[in-house]
Design an enzyme around this catalytic site. Structure first.
Site: not given
Length: 258
Positions: A8, A130
């Site tokens: 990330d 998600d």
């Protein structure tokens, strides 16, 4: 089953967020290229890269870094974060990235994303969903950094994408992300049962070798791991890029649902 390391990126650094909260950031390296090289040296064939700055405000602050990742040609990359237009996706793929990961826009504008699949080929896109699990165990889709929970279930939206030829799906139970509390095995078992033709990528909560074996037994194609690898909870050196060749855990140690 493939174990895919996650990197990330935020302001050119390798970080992890807790449950998507930008105020709950842990920095792991100021040199993400070193992290990539380390994973490749340990056997990773595919790496999952998230441009957190792009996801937050659409900026391209990490574009040069992602280009350098792709230019090394040492691993297949799937990259997401801020990919809200076809032009942005095409620019990313032109760098040598194998697949673009499409998040919120896949929920808010499915017709548009299906058009991208027609232009680029659905195999070039990974749908990143998600989800928040309700009291009835239904996974409802969330968007915009998990702030908004829609009234659309994962199952109902995915039916449309599967009919359009999409097969790569990354699913994250947001309650598990970054918490090292174990993955939602029942969710992925249900996902594989409902859509056996989808190449499912599981994400969120992975913290041990046992988690990997349980997810493999559910039938997922891949597991994304960020924090657990960065903090040596699990080891790529031990598992290489997959855990197909390792003996499964005894039946009694597996969680129900697989």
């Amino acid at each position: 089953m493939q174990l895919i390391p996650a990197i990330d990126l935020k302001d050119g650094r390798c970080v992890r967020l807790f449950q998507g909260d930008f105020a709950a950031e842990t920095q792991y390296s100021t040199n993400p290229v070193e992290i990539l090289d380390r994973y490749v040296a340990l056997g990773a064939e595919r790496v999952h890269v998230v441009d957190l700055d792009g996801a937050k405000d659409g900026s391209q602050a990490n574009h040069g870094l992602i280009a350098s990742f792709a230019g090394k040609q040492v691993a297949q990359l799937q990259v997401g974060g801020g990919l809200r237009t076809l032009e942005r996706v095409q620019a990313l793929l032109s760098l040598g990235v194998q697949r673009a990961v499409i998040g919120s826009v896949a929920v808010s504008s499915p017709d548009e994303v299906m058009r991208w699949g027609q232009v680029l080929g659905a195999d070039k896109l990974v749908l990143a969903f998600d989800v928040r699990i309700d009291a009835g165990n239904t996974p409802f889709l969330t968007t915009h950094g998990w702030v908004n929970t829609s009234d659309v279930s994962l199952w109902s939206l995915l039916e449309r994408y599967v009919a359009a030829g999409f097969q790569h799906v990354l699913c994250t139970d947001i309650a598990r992300d970054g918490a090292l509390t174990g993955p939602n095995v029942a969710l992925y078992a249900d996902a594989v049962r409902r859509f056996p033709g989808v190449s499912w990528q599981a994400s969120g909560g992975v913290s041990s070798a046992r988690d990997l074996h349980e997810l493999r037994d559910c039938g997922v194609a891949a597991v994304i791991s960020g924090k657990a690898l960065l903090e040596n909870k699990i080891s790529l050196r031990s598992y290489g890029h997959s855990c197909e060749t390792h003996n499964p855990l005894p039946r009694r140690s597996r969680r129900s649902g697989c």
